[in-house]
Design a protein around this motif. Structure first.
Motif, PDB file in Angstrom:
ATOM      1  N   UNK A 195       0.817  -1.216   0.000  1.00  0.00           N
ATOM      2  CA  UNK A 195       0.000   0.000   0.000  1.00  0.00           C
ATOM      3  C   UNK A 195       0.848   1.262   0.000  1.00  0.00           C
ATOM      4  N   UNK A 196       0.490   2.175  -0.887  1.00  0.00           N
ATOM      5  CA  UNK A 196       1.114   3.504  -1.021  1.00  0.00           C
ATOM      6  C   UNK A 196       2.528   3.467  -1.577  1.00  0.00           C
TER       7      UNK A 196
ATOM      8  N   UNK B  27      -5.615   2.632  -8.854  1.00  0.00           N
ATOM      9  CA  UNK B  27      -4.938   3.890  -8.501  1.00  0.00           C
ATOM     10  C   UNK B  27      -3.491   3.870  -8.988  1.00  0.00           C
ATOM     11  N   UNK B  28      -3.004   5.050  -9.344  1.00  0.00           N
ATOM     12  CA  UNK B  28      -1.634   5.196  -9.817  1.00  0.00           C
ATOM     13  C   UNK B  28      -0.981   6.374  -9.118  1.00  0.00           C
ATOM     14  N   UNK B  29       0.331   6.481  -9.260  1.00  0.00           N
ATOM     15  CA  UNK B  29       1.082   7.594  -8.678  1.00  0.00           C
ATOM     16  C   UNK B  29       2.109   8.083  -9.694  1.00  0.00           C
TER      17      UNK B  29
ATOM     18  N   UNK C 223       4.069   7.119 -14.596  1.00  0.00           N
ATOM     19  CA  UNK C 223       3.038   6.729 -13.639  1.00  0.00           C
ATOM     20  C   UNK C 223       3.188   5.241 -13.348  1.00  0.00           C
ATOM     21  N   UNK C 224       3.022   4.884 -12.073  1.00  0.00           N
ATOM     22  CA  UNK C 224       3.117   3.497 -11.658  1.00  0.00           C
ATOM     23  C   UNK C 224       1.887   3.114 -10.852  1.00  0.00           C
ATOM     24  N   UNK C 225       1.646   1.817 -10.804  1.00  0.00           N
ATOM     25  CA  UNK C 225       0.491   1.266 -10.096  1.00  0.00           C
ATOM     26  C   UNK C 225       0.683   1.377  -8.589  1.00  0.00           C
ATOM     27  N   UNK C 226      -0.398   1.664  -7.880  1.00  0.00           N
ATOM     28  CA  UNK C 226      -0.475   1.511  -6.431  1.00  0.00           C
ATOM     29  C   UNK C 226      -1.450   0.376  -6.141  1.00  0.00           C
ATOM     30  N   UNK C 227      -0.979  -0.660  -5.490  1.00  0.00           N
ATOM     31  CA  UNK C 227      -1.848  -1.797  -5.147  1.00  0.00           C
ATOM     32  C   UNK C 227      -2.432  -1.516  -3.765  1.00  0.00           C
TER      33      UNK C 227
ATOM     34  N   UNK D  72       5.730 -10.987 -10.053  1.00  0.00           N
ATOM     35  CA  UNK D  72       6.369 -10.714  -8.769  1.00  0.00           C
ATOM     36  C   UNK D  72       6.111  -9.247  -8.479  1.00  0.00           C
ATOM     37  N   UNK D  73       5.982  -8.900  -7.198  1.00  0.00           N
ATOM     38  CA  UNK D  73       5.795  -7.521  -6.789  1.00  0.00           C
ATOM     39  C   UNK D  73       7.095  -6.995  -6.187  1.00  0.00           C
ATOM     40  N   UNK D  74       7.520  -5.839  -6.661  1.00  0.00           N
ATOM     41  CA  UNK D  74       8.728  -5.180  -6.163  1.00  0.00           C
ATOM     42  C   UNK D  74       8.385  -3.745  -5.785  1.00  0.00           C
ATOM     43  N   UNK D  75       8.882  -3.297  -4.634  1.00  0.00           N
ATOM     44  CA  UNK D  75       8.539  -1.973  -4.133  1.00  0.00           C
ATOM     45  C   UNK D  75       9.785  -1.240  -3.634  1.00  0.00           C
ATOM     46  N   UNK D  76       9.751   0.106  -3.677  1.00  0.00           N
ATOM     47  CA  UNK D  76      10.873   0.893  -3.149  1.00  0.00           C
ATOM     48  C   UNK D  76      10.785   0.995  -1.633  1.00  0.00           C
ATOM     49  N   UNK D  77      11.781   1.616  -1.052  1.00  0.00           N
ATOM     50  CA  UNK D  77      11.831   1.766   0.410  1.00  0.00           C
ATOM     51  C   UNK D  77      11.123   3.042   0.874  1.00  0.00           C
ATOM     52  N   UNK D  78      10.412   3.705  -0.029  1.00  0.00           N
ATOM     53  CA  UNK D  78       9.693   4.937   0.277  1.00  0.00           C
ATOM     54  C   UNK D  78       8.264   4.842  -0.229  1.00  0.00           C
ATOM     55  N   UNK D  79       7.425   5.754   0.271  1.00  0.00           N
ATOM     56  CA  UNK D  79       6.021   5.794  -0.120  1.00  0.00           C
ATOM     57  C   UNK D  79       5.787   6.899  -1.144  1.00  0.00           C
ATOM     58  N   UNK D  80       4.686   6.758  -1.870  1.00  0.00           N
ATOM     59  CA  UNK D  80       4.404   7.679  -2.972  1.00  0.00           C
ATOM     60  C   UNK D  80       4.248   9.124  -2.507  1.00  0.00           C
ATOM     61  N   UNK D  81       3.791   9.328  -1.259  1.00  0.00           N
ATOM     62  CA  UNK D  81       3.605  10.694  -0.785  1.00  0.00           C
ATOM     63  C   UNK D  81       4.894  11.308  -0.234  1.00  0.00           C
ATOM     64  N   UNK D  82       5.975  10.528  -0.190  1.00  0.00           N
ATOM     65  CA  UNK D  82       7.271  11.035   0.296  1.00  0.00           C
ATOM     66  C   UNK D  82       8.385  10.387  -0.511  1.00  0.00           C
TER      67      UNK D  82
END
Length: 299
Positions: free
Chosen positions: A48-49, A80-82, A92-96, A111-121
């Motif tokens: 999320x986010x 939703x996207x960010x 733009x990328x997907x937000x699950x 596979x799901x891969x995510x960064x170490x930060x959130x879309x709002x920061x």
């Protein structure tokens, strides 16, 4: 015609449910979707986010694989996207954010891969990651030995420390942080990797150079960079069998190191549900901002 199902009020077309994606175990696409639905309660909070990157393997791990960051064609309007700024421009990328989006994305076989930060920061990391990647003939047993040393060092610096399997051949160490610039987290993580190599020169290497890695554990600190991503907790991996990046206890890590049994830290999709029932989300503290540690002063 692909069957239509409804998930929390969203209509989804799910395709090729009987297709075998993991021939070694006969694991089908339908079972992939069932796994993600079963794991959703613990997986979704880690997605999320966070802008998601997908490693897609629609014909199974032995077929074509491709890494996708941008919103794919045909994405439902309700997903939703960010906006994400990268060195090569804005995309733009997907937000699950919910179960329908998770099931839509899982139907793409990902596979799901995510960064170490959130879309709002963007670029402010709220966790630190160390990817312990053993070079053959080293394996997960050696990764466990390195992980135990790194845990002690991180605890000494005042951090809470958690661990999961990569779902491939190594381990991921995770530390909740009070948000800090990704560049600062990367610099601190590099210092840890260098210190581990100095303390364990026969076991650890901190540089990616291939010629240095056989028989050693590469402590990859670079995944803390703002542009990098890491396999999300509970994601399936594109391996010969449906392995999962699975949170584990430090007692399990110690047992693997002591008994030198790599199989103790290999978990297939059908095994993860019972672990969730037993342990809940072992990485739940990563989601609590009040648990975040503070980076020590530089130098």
């Amino acid at each position: 015609m692909s069957p239509i199902t409804e998930v929390e009020g969203r209509r989804l077309s799910l395709s090729n449910l009987d297709k075998v994606l993991y021939p070694a175990s006969g694991f089908t696409k339908g079972e992939v979707l069932h796994y993600y639905a079963t794991a959703a309660e613990v997986l979704l909070p880690h997605l999320r986010d966070r802008p998601v990157s997908f490693l897609r393997f629609p014909d199974g791990p032995e077929g074509e694989r491709f890494f996708a960051k941008n919103v794919p064609p045909g994405t439902p309007t309700w997903v939703r996207t960010a906006e994400v700024r990268r060195s090569d421009g804005v995309s733009r990328q997907i937000l699950v954010q919910d179960l329908p989006t998770l099931m839509w994305a899982a139907n793409l076989v990902t596979e799901f891969h995510t960064p170490q930060w959130r879309a709002d920061a963007p670029g402010l990391a709220d966790r630190l990651v160390l990817d312990l990647d053993p070079g053959p003939p080293a394996g997960v047993v050696e990764a466990c030995e390195a992980a135990l040393w790194l845990r002690e060092r991180l605890v000494g610096d005042g951090f809470e420390v958690y661990v999961k399997t990569s779902g491939s051949k190594g381990l991921h160490i995770l530390v909740p942080l009070r948000p800090a610039p990704s560049a600062d987290v990367t610099a601190y993580a590099k210092g840890l990797a260098v210190a581990a190599e100095r303390a364990l020169p026969r076991l650890v290497v901190h540089r990616m150079t291939r010629s240095l890695r056989p028989g050693k554990v590469f402590v990859d600190f670079s995944q803390n960079a703002a542009a990098k991503t890491t396999a999300t907790p509970y994601t399936l991996r594109a391996r010969a069998e449906p392995t999962v990046s699975t949170p584990v206890t430090w007692e399990e890590v110690s047992a693997c190191a002591d008994r030198r049994e790599a199989g103790l830290l290999v978990f297939l999709a059908p095994e993860v549900g019972p672990r969730i029932e037993r342990y809940g989300d072992l990485l739940g503290p990563l989601l609590d901002p009040g648990r975040g540690g503070v980076l020590p002063p530089a130098g």
